[in-house]
Scaffold this motif. Sequence first.
Motif, PDB file in Angstrom:
ATOM      1  N   ALA A   1     -27.315  23.476 -31.238  1.00  0.00           N
ATOM      2  CA  ALA A   1     -27.872  22.165 -31.615  1.00  0.00           C
ATOM      3  C   ALA A   1     -26.758  21.231 -32.090  1.00  0.00           C
ATOM      4  N   THR A   2     -25.840  21.762 -32.884  1.00  0.00           N
ATOM      5  CA  THR A   2     -24.711  20.965 -33.374  1.00  0.00           C
ATOM      6  C   THR A   2     -23.845  20.487 -32.212  1.00  0.00           C
ATOM      7  N   LEU A   3     -23.594  21.363 -31.255  1.00  0.00           N
ATOM      8  CA  LEU A   3     -22.794  21.003 -30.082  1.00  0.00           C
ATOM      9  C   LEU A   3     -23.453  19.870 -29.300  1.00  0.00           C
ATOM     10  N   LEU A   4     -24.777  19.954 -29.090  1.00  0.00           N
ATOM     11  CA  LEU A   4     -25.490  18.913 -28.338  1.00  0.00           C
ATOM     12  C   LEU A   4     -25.470  17.576 -29.079  1.00  0.00           C
ATOM     13  N   VAL A   5     -25.711  17.625 -30.390  1.00  0.00           N
ATOM     14  CA  VAL A   5     -25.679  16.385 -31.179  1.00  0.00           C
ATOM     15  C   VAL A   5     -24.271  15.792 -31.151  1.00  0.00           C
ATOM     16  N   ALA A   6     -23.250  16.633 -31.248  1.00  0.00           N
ATOM     17  CA  ALA A   6     -21.863  16.154 -31.208  1.00  0.00           C
ATOM     18  C   ALA A   6     -21.554  15.503 -29.857  1.00  0.00           C
ATOM     19  N   LEU A   7     -22.019  16.104 -28.758  1.00  0.00           N
ATOM     20  CA  LEU A   7     -21.794  15.513 -27.430  1.00  0.00           C
ATOM     21  C   LEU A   7     -22.417  14.132 -27.328  1.00  0.00           C
ATOM     22  N   PHE A   8     -23.662  13.999 -27.794  1.00  0.00           N
ATOM     23  CA  PHE A   8     -24.319  12.690 -27.748  1.00  0.00           C
ATOM     24  C   PHE A   8     -23.623  11.702 -28.686  1.00  0.00           C
ATOM     25  N   GLY A   9     -23.223  12.147 -29.868  1.00  0.00           N
ATOM     26  CA  GLY A   9     -22.546  11.261 -30.815  1.00  0.00           C
ATOM     27  C   GLY A   9     -21.209  10.759 -30.298  1.00  0.00           C
ATOM     28  N   ILE A  10     -20.407  11.652 -29.738  1.00  0.00           N
ATOM     29  CA  ILE A  10     -19.104  11.256 -29.174  1.00  0.00           C
ATOM     30  C   ILE A  10     -19.308  10.319 -27.989  1.00  0.00           C
ATOM     31  N   SER A  11     -20.266  10.638 -27.135  1.00  0.00           N
ATOM     32  CA  SER A  11     -20.556   9.785 -25.979  1.00  0.00           C
ATOM     33  C   SER A  11     -20.984   8.389 -26.419  1.00  0.00           C
ATOM     34  N   ALA A  12     -21.856   8.322 -27.431  1.00  0.00           N
ATOM     35  CA  ALA A  12     -22.314   7.022 -27.926  1.00  0.00           C
ATOM     36  C   ALA A  12     -21.161   6.227 -28.530  1.00  0.00           C
ATOM     37  N   ALA A  13     -20.252   6.903 -29.240  1.00  0.00           N
ATOM     38  CA  ALA A  13     -19.096   6.209 -29.829  1.00  0.00           C
ATOM     39  C   ALA A  13     -18.190   5.638 -28.742  1.00  0.00           C
ATOM     40  N   ILE A  19     -18.758   6.952 -13.290  1.00  0.00           N
ATOM     41  CA  ILE A  19     -20.204   6.835 -13.118  1.00  0.00           C
ATOM     42  C   ILE A  19     -20.749   5.879 -14.171  1.00  0.00           C
ATOM     43  N   PRO A  20     -21.873   5.211 -13.888  1.00  0.00           N
ATOM     44  CA  PRO A  20     -22.468   4.318 -14.893  1.00  0.00           C
ATOM     45  C   PRO A  20     -22.942   5.104 -16.110  1.00  0.00           C
ATOM     46  N   TRP A  21     -22.963   4.443 -17.258  1.00  0.00           N
ATOM     47  CA  TRP A  21     -23.357   5.097 -18.496  1.00  0.00           C
ATOM     48  C   TRP A  21     -24.777   5.643 -18.421  1.00  0.00           C
ATOM     49  N   GLY A  22     -25.681   4.929 -17.780  1.00  0.00           N
ATOM     50  CA  GLY A  22     -27.058   5.401 -17.667  1.00  0.00           C
ATOM     51  C   GLY A  22     -27.138   6.746 -16.953  1.00  0.00           C
ATOM     52  N   VAL A  23     -26.373   6.886 -15.869  1.00  0.00           N
ATOM     53  CA  VAL A  23     -26.348   8.145 -15.118  1.00  0.00           C
ATOM     54  C   VAL A  23     -25.697   9.241 -15.962  1.00  0.00           C
ATOM     55  N   TYR A  24     -24.650   8.890 -16.706  1.00  0.00           N
ATOM     56  CA  TYR A  24     -23.988   9.856 -17.580  1.00  0.00           C
ATOM     57  C   TYR A  24     -24.968  10.419 -18.613  1.00  0.00           C
ATOM     58  N   TYR A  25     -25.699   9.514 -19.294  1.00  0.00           N
ATOM     59  CA  TYR A  25     -26.649   9.964 -20.311  1.00  0.00           C
ATOM     60  C   TYR A  25     -27.796  10.771 -19.702  1.00  0.00           C
ATOM     61  N   LEU A  26     -28.211  10.423 -18.492  1.00  0.00           N
ATOM     62  CA  LEU A  26     -29.247  11.203 -17.814  1.00  0.00           C
ATOM     63  C   LEU A  26     -28.755  12.632 -17.566  1.00  0.00           C
ATOM     64  N   GLY A  27     -27.518  12.769 -17.104  1.00  0.00           N
ATOM     65  CA  GLY A  27     -26.938  14.089 -16.890  1.00  0.00           C
ATOM     66  C   GLY A  27     -26.770  14.867 -18.182  1.00  0.00           C
ATOM     67  N   LEU A  28     -26.321  14.178 -19.225  1.00  0.00           N
ATOM     68  CA  LEU A  28     -26.160  14.832 -20.529  1.00  0.00           C
ATOM     69  C   LEU A  28     -27.515  15.297 -21.070  1.00  0.00           C
ATOM     70  N   SER A  29     -28.544  14.488 -20.871  1.00  0.00           N
ATOM     71  CA  SER A  29     -29.895  14.884 -21.299  1.00  0.00           C
ATOM     72  C   SER A  29     -30.385  16.092 -20.514  1.00  0.00           C
ATOM     73  N   ALA A  30     -30.068  16.141 -19.224  1.00  0.00           N
ATOM     74  CA  ALA A  30     -30.473  17.296 -18.409  1.00  0.00           C
ATOM     75  C   ALA A  30     -29.788  18.574 -18.912  1.00  0.00           C
ATOM     76  N   VAL A  31     -28.509  18.478 -19.232  1.00  0.00           N
ATOM     77  CA  VAL A  31     -27.783  19.639 -19.773  1.00  0.00           C
ATOM     78  C   VAL A  31     -28.394  20.060 -21.106  1.00  0.00           C
ATOM     79  N   ALA A  32     -28.665  19.077 -21.995  1.00  0.00           N
ATOM     80  CA  ALA A  32     -29.262  19.394 -23.293  1.00  0.00           C
ATOM     81  C   ALA A  32     -30.640  20.032 -23.105  1.00  0.00           C
ATOM     82  N   GLY A  33     -31.431  19.509 -22.178  1.00  0.00           N
ATOM     83  CA  GLY A  33     -32.746  20.081 -21.903  1.00  0.00           C
ATOM     84  C   GLY A  33     -32.649  21.512 -21.399  1.00  0.00           C
ATOM     85  N   ALA A  34     -31.665  21.774 -20.543  1.00  0.00           N
ATOM     86  CA  ALA A  34     -31.477  23.127 -20.012  1.00  0.00           C
ATOM     87  C   ALA A  34     -31.072  24.094 -21.132  1.00  0.00           C
TER      88      ALA A  34
END
Length: 195
Positions: free
Chosen positions: A165-177, A129-144
């Motif tokens: 909170a640590t888990l969510l930040v780690a998911l975004f950090g790993i994804s960004a890396a 999937i495109p990165w934009g769609v991936y981050y949108l899904g990750l944001s939806a999970v974090a929001g939930a």
Amino acid sequence: MALTEGKEKGENESAPGPESETDDRPTRGEIFDLLSNHRRRYAIHYCKQQDDPVELGDLAEHVAAWELDKEVAELTSAERKRVYTSLQQTHLPTLERANMVEFDDRTIALTDSAADLDVYLDIVPGDSIPWGVYYLGLSAVAGAVIAGLWLEVVPTETVPTLGWATLLVALFGISAAVHTVENRRSRLGAGDRPP
């Protein structure tokens, strides 16, 4: 990357004005049009890898090898000649008109416009999937998860609020890396093979 808008189609290109250096820069649409052809992408990729101007023969060999997924030594003379002719008659003159290269029938050098062109190609395999769609899904999970914490429906006995909170930040950090590494691999001029 900011691009200076180029001349409108139909203007006289043979009479450069006092601002011809900035006016000759291609527009974003022209860059996308130039990069839509794989031989032009491969030519820019190879030239960006070299420190000095390149010979047309060397460029044609590498473009043909990448195109045919072969080693340069495995190419036939017909395969080399087909790419050589195409580059010489079509693609390099097109890149020269767009002020991306200087081409004198045998030697190709990138202009400042092409050397500064920092383009990555967002290549999405069929099973991805495109990165934009991936981050949108990750944001939806974090929001939930955050909504669940606010509404106290997410268990905080086994995992404390700070743990979520640590888990969510780690998911975004790993994804960004991972995204950053993928972008670097997909840049023109980076890596052995063009993206």
